[in-house]
Motif scaffolding. Structure first.
Motif, PDB file in Angstrom:
ATOM      1  N   ALA A  31       0.832  -1.204   0.000  1.00 27.11           N
ATOM      2  CA  ALA A  31       0.000   0.000   0.000  1.00 27.11           C
ATOM      3  C   ALA A  31       0.869   1.257   0.000  1.00 27.11           C
ATOM      4  O   ALA A  31       0.562   2.244  -0.680  1.00 27.11           O
ATOM      5  N   ILE A  32       1.966   1.234   0.738  1.00 24.85           N
ATOM      6  CA  ILE A  32       2.881   2.381   0.770  1.00 24.85           C
ATOM      7  C   ILE A  32       3.477   2.615  -0.619  1.00 24.85           C
ATOM      8  O   ILE A  32       3.545   3.751  -1.109  1.00 24.85           O
ATOM      9  N   GLU A  33       3.909   1.544  -1.263  1.00 26.67           N
ATOM     10  CA  GLU A  33       4.533   1.672  -2.584  1.00 26.67           C
ATOM     11  C   GLU A  33       3.552   2.198  -3.621  1.00 26.67           C
ATOM     12  O   GLU A  33       3.909   3.060  -4.446  1.00 26.67           O
ATOM     13  N   ILE A  34       2.317   1.733  -3.589  1.00 28.30           N
ATOM     14  CA  ILE A  34       1.304   2.232  -4.522  1.00 28.30           C
ATOM     15  C   ILE A  34       1.017   3.706  -4.255  1.00 28.30           C
ATOM     16  O   ILE A  34       0.877   4.513  -5.182  1.00 28.30           O
ATOM     17  N   GLY A  35       0.962   4.091  -3.002  1.00 28.52           N
ATOM     18  CA  GLY A  35       0.732   5.486  -2.652  1.00 28.52           C
ATOM     19  C   GLY A  35       1.854   6.393  -3.126  1.00 28.52           C
ATOM     20  O   GLY A  35       1.614   7.508  -3.611  1.00 28.52           O
ATOM     21  N   GLN A  36       3.094   5.923  -3.005  1.00 26.35           N
ATOM     22  CA  GLN A  36       4.235   6.711  -3.460  1.00 26.35           C
ATOM     23  C   GLN A  36       4.207   6.903  -4.970  1.00 26.35           C
ATOM     24  O   GLN A  36       4.540   7.978  -5.487  1.00 26.35           O
ATOM     25  N   GLN A  37       3.794   5.874  -5.682  1.00 20.34           N
ATOM     26  CA  GLN A  37       3.733   5.957  -7.143  1.00 20.34           C
ATOM     27  C   GLN A  37       2.638   6.908  -7.609  1.00 20.34           C
ATOM     28  O   GLN A  37       2.803   7.619  -8.603  1.00 20.34           O
ATOM     29  N   SER A  38       1.526   6.939  -6.879  1.00 19.05           N
ATOM     30  CA  SER A  38       0.398   7.773  -7.291  1.00 19.05           C
ATOM     31  C   SER A  38       0.443   9.169  -6.678  1.00 19.05           C
ATOM     32  O   SER A  38      -0.276  10.066  -7.121  1.00 19.05           O
ATOM     33  N   GLY A  39       1.263   9.355  -5.653  1.00 19.85           N
ATOM     34  CA  GLY A  39       1.312  10.627  -4.966  1.00 19.85           C
ATOM     35  C   GLY A  39       0.173  10.845  -3.999  1.00 19.85           C
ATOM     36  O   GLY A  39      -0.051  11.970  -3.536  1.00 19.85           O
ATOM     37  N   ASN A  40      -0.539   9.791  -3.664  1.00 17.61           N
ATOM     38  CA  ASN A  40      -1.668   9.858  -2.736  1.00 17.61           C
ATOM     39  C   ASN A  40      -1.344   9.107  -1.449  1.00 17.61           C
ATOM     40  O   ASN A  40      -0.436   8.270  -1.421  1.00 17.61           O
ATOM     41  N   PRO A  41      -2.091   9.385  -0.369  1.00 20.06           N
ATOM     42  CA  PRO A  41      -1.908   8.588   0.848  1.00 20.06           C
ATOM     43  C   PRO A  41      -2.167   7.111   0.551  1.00 20.06           C
ATOM     44  O   PRO A  41      -3.010   6.776  -0.281  1.00 20.06           O
ATOM     45  N   PRO A  42      -1.445   6.215   1.190  1.00 21.00           N
ATOM     46  CA  PRO A  42      -1.639   4.788   0.931  1.00 21.00           C
ATOM     47  C   PRO A  42      -3.017   4.315   1.370  1.00 21.00           C
ATOM     48  O   PRO A  42      -3.584   4.827   2.342  1.00 21.00           O
TER      49      PRO A  42
END
Length: 456
Positions: free
Chosen positions: A290-301
């Motif tokens: 979830a953290i990695e997806i959030g970092q890629q999208s620029g949104n909170p995980p």
């Protein structure tokens, strides 16, 4: 609702009258050998939350009131049982639970009232505050050796003689802590400590619906000096949701427990040590993903974006108790708990590590033998991925300040219980919680509680 409450209050008196008027015969069984159980309880817990330091808040923060904030819960349970034949018993528990509790049951790993429903929104209109069946299960007992013991009548236990060496099979709707992670001094929010982290090991993410129950089966092999238990129960469809998943191949909570009774202190009763391992399989998410997806999208995980069938979470528990005197009414206890912390907290509370210890003291010490007091300390922690997820702005089903200055959540609870009559007890309780929600920027939190508990 008033009718239900009145019925519960009147029922024990009616039973007592009926029993006193029944003529005694030679065939009458002693009280502990009746083939049925009719009992019940009513518990009312008002609590007050004092204002505390709260510089910011998020979706799931425990909010500081501008002045004293009070709320309460009230629960009503009937315990009904029938022994159909020797060794075969049936139980059903109608119940009603009301109240949202202080803070709406969010923002803490160790919430101060075990009778509060454990998901934001539930108990405030999302679940009806009407009677439901908490438990309905069958228990079958068979002897595995010589000797006998006498079981006292109690909640979901018809009293009487039972084999000292026995196999016990239970199947139906139950609460997993009815069988696993029990502790003589720290297992009931209605008669002992009130905090979630003391009535169960907070790192035990046991299978349960919103109200704390699940469908499943359990087998116990009991010996006078040891026991082995195993059980399989259904997981909820969503984190702490009211609906249980029925696909046993991909949604189940497994546990196995070994209980030992070593003699530790000379001249004292044996200690009890329970070692438990559990594994949950369900539609769960992964914090690091979830953290990695959030970092890629620029949104909170968002943990929900990573949920998938067949995800696994596992953990280990140690639970010990040592009677010190007063026929076991005075004693000490401790718990250790750990789970892998990679997969999301899903069914009990948000906690990956626990250390707790405490004591219960009998009123014999101050010449009130039916009273008791307790004091306990808890230190709860999160895994690195779990704390990083919350620090990045993620939300769990209970936690989410929007950010996180991590620190272990530490809880001190003390209570004094006065036994007013044989059936009615009143309790005063104080809880001090440092780093609520594992956040050093918040708190400390003080909770004042009272409790009235009536049972028959």
């Amino acid at each position: 609702m008033k009718t239900l409450v009145a019925s519960i209050l009147i029922l024990p008196a009616a039973i007592c009258v009926a029993q006193s008027e029944a003529p005694a015969t030679e065939k009458s069984k002693p009280e502990t050998e009746k083939d049925y159980l009719i009992g019940g309880q009513i518990t009312v817990i008002p609590q007050t939350l004092l204002p505390f330091h709260s510089p910011y808040s998020g979706q799931n923060s425990l909010l500081s009131p501008s002045k004293l904030a009070a709320d309460w819960t009230d629960t009503y349970t009937l315990f009904l049982g029938w022994r159909a034949t020797k060794g075969l018993e049936f139980y059903v528990d109608p119940e009603m639970a009301r109240g949202a509790g202080v803070g709406g049951a969010v923002g803490l790993g160790g919430y101060p009232n075990g009778d509060v429903l454990r998901v934001p929104g539930f108990g405030i209109g999302a679940l009806p505050e009407t009677p439901y069946l908490a438990r309905y299960f069958v228990r079958w007992t068979t002897s595995t050796g010589g000797g006998s013991t006498r079981l006292a009548a109690g909640e979901n236990q018809i009293g009487g003689e039972a084999p000292a060496n026995r196999l016990v099979f239970s199947a139906g709707k139950m609460a997993v802590p009815d069988i696993f992670d029990a502790n003589s001094y720290s297992s009931s929010t209605r008669t002992q400590f009130m905090n979630w982290a003391l009535i169960n090991n907070a790192a035990y993410d046991y299978a349960a619906d919103t109200r704390g129950y699940s469908d499943g089966v359990a087998l116990e092999w009991i010996h006078p000096t040891w026991a082995v238990r195993a059980g399989i129960f259904e997981m909820p469809v969503v984190p702490n949701g009211p609906v249980l998943a029925t696909h046993w191949d991909k949604d189940q909570g497994d546990q196995i427990e070994v209980e030992l009774h070593p003699s530790v202190l000379k001249g004292k009763d044996p200690a009890v040590a329970r070692i438990t391992a559990y594994r949950n399989i369900a539609h769960m998410g992964n914090y690091q993903q979830a953290i990695e997806i959030g970092q890629q999208s620029g949104n909170p995980p968002d943990i929900a974006a990573t949920e998938k069938d067949g995800a696994v979470k596992y953990g280990f528990l140690l639970n010990v108790e040592q009677p010190l005197g007063d026929s076991g009414d005075t004693g000490v206890f401790a718990r250790l708990g750990w789970d892998d912390g990679a997969t999301e907290s899903f069914a009990y509370t948000e906690c990956d590590e626990q250390i707790s210890f405490g004591a219960q003291i009998s009123g014999n010490r101050w010449k009130s033998p039916h009273d008791k007091a307790g004091i306990a300390f808890v230190s709860d922690g999160l895994s690195a991925p779990h704390r990083d997820y919350l620090a990045a702005g993620g939300n769990g089903f209970l936690l989410g300040d929007g950010r996180l200055n991590y620190g272990r959540e530490m809880i001190l609870e003390a209570y004094w219980q006065r036994q007013i009559t044989k059936q009615l007890a009143a309790t005063l309780d104080y809880q001090l919680i440092a780093n609520p929600g594992y956040n050093q920027d918040r708190g400390p939190v003080s909770v004042l509680s009272a409790r009235l508990h009536y049972e028959f």
